[in-house]
Write an enzyme that holds these catalytic residues in place. Structure first.
Site, mmCIF file in Angstrom:
data_model
loop_
_atom_site.group_PDB
_atom_site.id
_atom_site.type_symbol
_atom_site.label_atom_id
_atom_site.label_comp_id
_atom_site.label_asym_id
_atom_site.label_seq_id
_atom_site.Cartn_x
_atom_site.Cartn_y
_atom_site.Cartn_z
ATOM 1 N N LYS A 164 0.829 -1.201 0.000
ATOM 2 C CA LYS A 164 0.000 0.000 0.000
ATOM 3 C C LYS A 164 0.867 1.255 0.000
ATOM 4 O O LYS A 164 1.859 1.352 0.735
ATOM 5 C CB LYS A 164 -0.943 -0.005 1.206
ATOM 6 C CG LYS A 164 -2.023 -1.087 1.067
ATOM 7 C CD LYS A 164 -3.142 -0.906 2.062
ATOM 8 C CE LYS A 164 -4.247 -1.940 1.837
ATOM 9 N NZ LYS A 164 -4.938 -1.766 0.552
ATOM 10 N N ASP A 193 -0.574 -0.872 -4.440
ATOM 11 C CA ASP A 193 -1.964 -0.424 -4.300
ATOM 12 C C ASP A 193 -2.035 1.029 -3.836
ATOM 13 O O ASP A 193 -1.701 1.343 -2.698
ATOM 14 C CB ASP A 193 -2.685 -1.336 -3.301
ATOM 15 C CG ASP A 193 -4.164 -1.022 -3.185
ATOM 16 O OD1 ASP A 193 -4.672 -0.218 -3.985
ATOM 17 O OD2 ASP A 193 -4.820 -1.592 -2.302
ATOM 18 N N GLU A 218 -2.363 -1.204 -8.725
ATOM 19 C CA GLU A 218 -3.771 -1.355 -8.350
ATOM 20 C C GLU A 218 -4.390 -0.023 -7.931
ATOM 21 O O GLU A 218 -3.892 0.649 -7.037
ATOM 22 C CB GLU A 218 -3.889 -2.371 -7.204
ATOM 23 C CG GLU A 218 -5.319 -2.663 -6.801
ATOM 24 C CD GLU A 218 -5.409 -3.765 -5.749
ATOM 25 O OE1 GLU A 218 -6.437 -3.824 -5.052
ATOM 26 O OE2 GLU A 218 -4.458 -4.567 -5.629
ATOM 27 N N ASP A 241 -9.938 -1.618 -8.460
ATOM 28 C CA ASP A 241 -10.476 -2.152 -7.213
ATOM 29 C C ASP A 241 -11.685 -1.329 -6.803
ATOM 30 O O ASP A 241 -12.821 -1.646 -7.124
ATOM 31 C CB ASP A 241 -9.389 -2.136 -6.132
ATOM 32 C CG ASP A 241 -9.816 -2.826 -4.844
ATOM 33 O OD1 ASP A 241 -11.020 -3.056 -4.649
ATOM 34 O OD2 ASP A 241 -8.952 -3.128 -4.011
ATOM 35 N N LYS A 265 -14.275 -7.185 -4.455
ATOM 36 C CA LYS A 265 -14.767 -7.315 -3.095
ATOM 37 C C LYS A 265 -16.190 -7.871 -3.133
ATOM 38 O O LYS A 265 -17.062 -7.324 -3.808
ATOM 39 C CB LYS A 265 -14.757 -5.965 -2.378
ATOM 40 C CG LYS A 265 -13.392 -5.277 -2.339
ATOM 41 C CD LYS A 265 -12.421 -6.040 -1.454
ATOM 42 C CE LYS A 265 -11.114 -5.287 -1.256
ATOM 43 N NZ LYS A 265 -10.269 -5.246 -2.470
ATOM 44 N N TRP A 320 -7.807 -12.291 -0.194
ATOM 45 C CA TRP A 320 -7.355 -11.593 1.006
ATOM 46 C C TRP A 320 -8.419 -11.752 2.081
ATOM 47 O O TRP A 320 -9.601 -11.475 1.850
ATOM 48 C CB TRP A 320 -7.143 -10.106 0.735
ATOM 49 C CG TRP A 320 -6.567 -9.386 1.929
ATOM 50 C CD1 TRP A 320 -5.261 -9.236 2.237
ATOM 51 C CD2 TRP A 320 -7.313 -8.739 2.986
ATOM 52 N NE1 TRP A 320 -5.115 -8.533 3.415
ATOM 53 C CE2 TRP A 320 -6.365 -8.223 3.901
ATOM 54 C CE3 TRP A 320 -8.669 -8.553 3.248
ATOM 55 C CZ2 TRP A 320 -6.740 -7.525 5.045
ATOM 56 C CZ3 TRP A 320 -9.050 -7.870 4.394
ATOM 57 C CH2 TRP A 320 -8.093 -7.358 5.276
#
Length: 369
Positions: A164, A193, A218, A241, A265, A320
């Site tokens: 991240k 990300d 990402e 995402d 997700k 994840w």
């Protein structure tokens, strides 16, 4: 098998270690909403939705429970037979709010799987493996510390790392990417990300300053339109995402050719049933993707793993789950756990787990007799 009662619970999930840092927010604890659907013949199915705070997406815990309050009364007495019919009933009660409907969708599939004696993966088309790869998310941190954790997680067996970045100066983000690459090299696949935290200009700069390092970029920018401007201007594959907030957004991204893959997700896309549609769209275009969620306990984890097992392995970017960041399990006998960077697919009927009786305390809402 008809719905007799719906119980709604709240579970507090403190972040192990203190803080989960992203470009958009620092999160210390999560409020997960659990839905238990009890049928007239004694079955109980479970669903869960757990937004990672109110700013990551336009989702929040109180919003989920308010949406559930609109939907639940209209489901009492409904038969658990057709998932599509139940989805239609939910839509007739409330427009949108897929992240709340996702908890019901999980519970419906859990009930149907129990009734038929098959795992949820079978209801989603059938598992292609009994063990799915996980990936580890490295929170926004210093270059040296992030690289140290990356090396440890590769030794633990993780085949993929998500690094991240964002919310700070570009030089530090670039240093993190280089340090992680020096620490792990080709021992793991790397996803960088941005969590919507970069401008298009910053994304282009980072891409060029890290050009020799193979990684997936990402969701570097906030909107799909911003990301569309990167096409042909960056060398790293772009995954979407947060922009994939419904099935239509996924279809749009595929048709525009602006996504080389996705981070999906389950709750954001409205549940497992709707996720199978985007899974199959990606199969048509051979686009890799993950099967995970923003946060949550064992129920969401089980849902993600069941779905991941149905994806062709060469397109599976990993699942994840929040297990590494939270303490304990909802079901101590059948927990969903990561071992050597992989997760075993539950084989028992339905989702394959049952929360310990009374562990969530008193229900925050009850619908039905």
């Amino acid at each position: 098998m008809r719905i007799d009662r719906i119980n709604v619970y709240s579970a507090q999930l403190p972040v192990k270690g203190g803080v989960y840092r992203m470009a958009s927010a620092d999160v210390e604890a999560l409020d997960s909403t659990l839905v238990e659907i009890v049928t007239d013949d004694g079955f109980a199915g479970w669903g869960e939705t757990c937004p990672i705070g109110p700013v990551y997406q336009p989702h929040h815990a109180l919003g989920a429970r308010a949406a559930i309050a609109e939907i639940a009364p209209g489901l009492i007495g409904a038969e658990i037979a057709s998932i599509r019919a139940l989805a239609k009933q939910m839509d007739e009660r409330l427009n949108g709010h897929g992240y709340a409907k996702a908890a019901f969708d999980m519970a419906f599939l859990d009930l149907l799987g129990q009734k038929l004696g098959v795992p949820v993966s079978t209801l989603l088309g059938g598992a292609l493996t009994d063990r799915v790869p996980a990936y580890y998310s490295l929170i926004v941190g210093t270059p040296d510390e992030t690289a140290r954790i990356a090396a440890d997680k590769v030794k633990a067996g993780y085949p993929r790392l998500q690094v991240k970045i964002g919310g700070r100066n570009l030089e530090e983000d670039v240093a993190v990417v280089h340090k992680v690459w020096e620490a792990v090299g080709f021992k793991a696949r790397i996803a960088v990300d941005g969590n919507r935290g970069l401008t298009a200009a910053a994304a282009i700069h980072l891409d060029r300053l890290c050009q020799a390092i193979p990684f997936i970029f990402e969701q570097p920018c906030n909107t799909m339109d911003e990301i569309a401007t990167l096409k042909g201007r960056v060398t790293h594959p772009i995954y979407l995402d947060e922009s994939t907030d419904d099935q239509n957004a996924v279809l749009r991204a595929i048709s525009l050719g602006i996504a080389d893959g996705f981070g999906f997700k389950v709750t954001r896309l409205g549940g497992l049933t709707k996720m199978t549609t985007v899974r199959d769209l990606c199969a048509i275009r051979s686009l890799p993707h993950s099967c995970d969620d923003a946060w949550g306990g064992d129920i969401i984890a089980a849902a993600c793993v069941h779905l991941a097992a149905t994806v062709e392995p060469r397109r599976m970017e990993g699942a994840w789950i929040a297990q590494e960041y939270i303490k304990g399990h909802f079901d101590q006998k059948h927990p969903v756990v990561i071992k050597q960077g992989h997760i075993a697919v539950p084989q028992r009927p339905g989702l394959g787990l049952k929360p310990e009786p009374g562990m969530f305390g008193k229900a925050v809402a009850i619908y039905g007799p």
